[in-house]
Write an enzyme that holds these catalytic residues in place. Structure first.
Site, PDB file in Angstrom:
ATOM      1  N   SER A   1       0.841  -1.265  -0.106  1.00  0.00           N
ATOM      2  CA  SER A   1       0.008  -0.106   0.046  1.00  0.00           C
ATOM      3  C   SER A   1       0.779   1.382  -0.007  1.00  0.00           C
ATOM      4  O   SER A   1       1.744   1.617   1.013  1.00  0.00           O
ATOM      5  CB  SER A   1      -0.894   0.115   1.205  1.00  0.00           C
TER       6      SER A   1
ATOM      7  N   HIS B   1       5.798  11.003  -9.576  1.00  0.00           N
ATOM      8  CA  HIS B   1       7.075  11.500 -10.189  1.00  0.00           C
ATOM      9  C   HIS B   1       6.898  12.438 -11.035  1.00  0.00           C
ATOM     10  O   HIS B   1       5.877  12.181 -12.066  1.00  0.00           O
ATOM     11  CB  HIS B   1       7.904  10.390 -10.609  1.00  0.00           C
TER      12      HIS B   1
ATOM     13  N   CYS C   1      -4.037  -2.414  -0.371  1.00  0.00           N
ATOM     14  CA  CYS C   1      -4.225  -3.955  -0.184  1.00  0.00           C
ATOM     15  C   CYS C   1      -5.224  -3.841   0.865  1.00  0.00           C
ATOM     16  O   CYS C   1      -5.012  -3.407   1.942  1.00  0.00           O
ATOM     17  CB  CYS C   1      -2.865  -4.632   0.427  1.00  0.00           C
TER      18      CYS C   1
END
Length: 276
Positions: free
Chosen positions: A124, A129, A152
């Site tokens: 998780s 970026h 998750c």
């Protein structure tokens, strides 16, 4: 749009499904001179610095209902930035509410981490970026931001889709969503997906569906969903940086429009295109 779970689905133990949304956005502009190109890169670098990106991914975590475990952020020289956020489905703070879970005194204690933390360490997370880019030929400059939201458990990254569109207002979006792993119901039967979906478009607000042309590639049996989005309307003024449309000749406007449309088509379709 709400992520609707499958009806009457009762799971045994922890939900082990990993759901990942990859959101790639592009901003394109025409910067006529080297000075304009440098100014555009500097503008993007300031507009989407590590601090701004941190505020965006923090809001993403809030929207999907995750708790933040750790944040790492970095601005790069000469340009670009990145943020990585570790998240969990449940609150994993210290027993004493006055303790800071990010304090090294707390996080560096000897002994094993709580099971829930171990389960989430590599699953998780939210990462972003940025990639400003330009080329001296043609005057085209672009900015790309890659955001990955991987969860998750029961929380779904799809909840943050519209917020990301609103935050970046991109010219082009390439979105991928996939579900991996399996969990089990109370009878031990494997469950490979726990919510309804046949397209990422199901979760895009109507106001954005009206703005963008969209195409899908779905491999449902593999739980892979891919959607590309490109703005329908083209106004040259929105793509000029450092130059006003009224300063250009009719011929220059036509040439610049062709260059921009070609650039956008190549990014959207992922291949070099002939002259347009």
């Amino acid at each position: 749009m709400e992520v609707k779970p499958l009806k009457k689905l009762k799971l045994y133990g922890f939900n082990n499904l990993t759901k990942t949304l990859s959101f790639n956005m592009y901003d394109i502009c025409y910067a006529k001179t080297p000075e304009h190109r440098d100014a555009y890169i500097q503008y993007i670098d300031e507009e989407y610095n590590a601090q701004r990106l941190t505020s965006i991914v923090t809001e993403v975590a809030r929207i999907v209902g995750a708790n933040i475990l750790n944040i790492a952020k970095q601005d790069y020289d000469p340009q670009g930035a990145s943020v990585t956020m570790l998240i969990a489905e449940e609150h994993l703070g210290p027993e004493n509410p006055d303790d800071n879970p990010f304090d090294p005194v707390y996080t560096d204690k000897e002994g094993p981490l709580p099971d829930a933390v171990v389960a989430h360490l590599d699953k998780s997370h939210i990462t972003v970026h940025t990639y400003p880019e330009s080329h001296p030929h043609g005057g085209i400059s672009t900015f790309r931001a890659d955001i990955d939201v991987s969860t998750c458990g029961q929380i779904s990254p799809l909840k943050a889709l519209n917020f990301l569109i609103e935050s970046f207002a991109p010219d082009i979006i390439v979105a991928d969503y996939r579900v991996r792993g399996f969990t089990r119901d109370v009878d031990g039967k494997k469950v490979f997906i726990d919510h309804k979906i046949n397209s990422i478009q199901n979760y895009v607000d109507r106001k954005y569906r009206d703005l963008y042309q969209m195409i899908d590639v779905t491999v449902f049996q593999e739980y892979i969903f891919h959607t590309k989005m490109i703005l329908k309307d083209f106004d040259l003024d929105n793509y000029l940086f450092g130059t006003a449309k009224k300063e250009l000749s009719i011929n220059d406007k036509r040439k610049i429009k062709q260059r921009l449309k070609k650039e956008m088509a190549e990014i959207f379709y992922g291949k070099n295109m002939p002259r347009m």
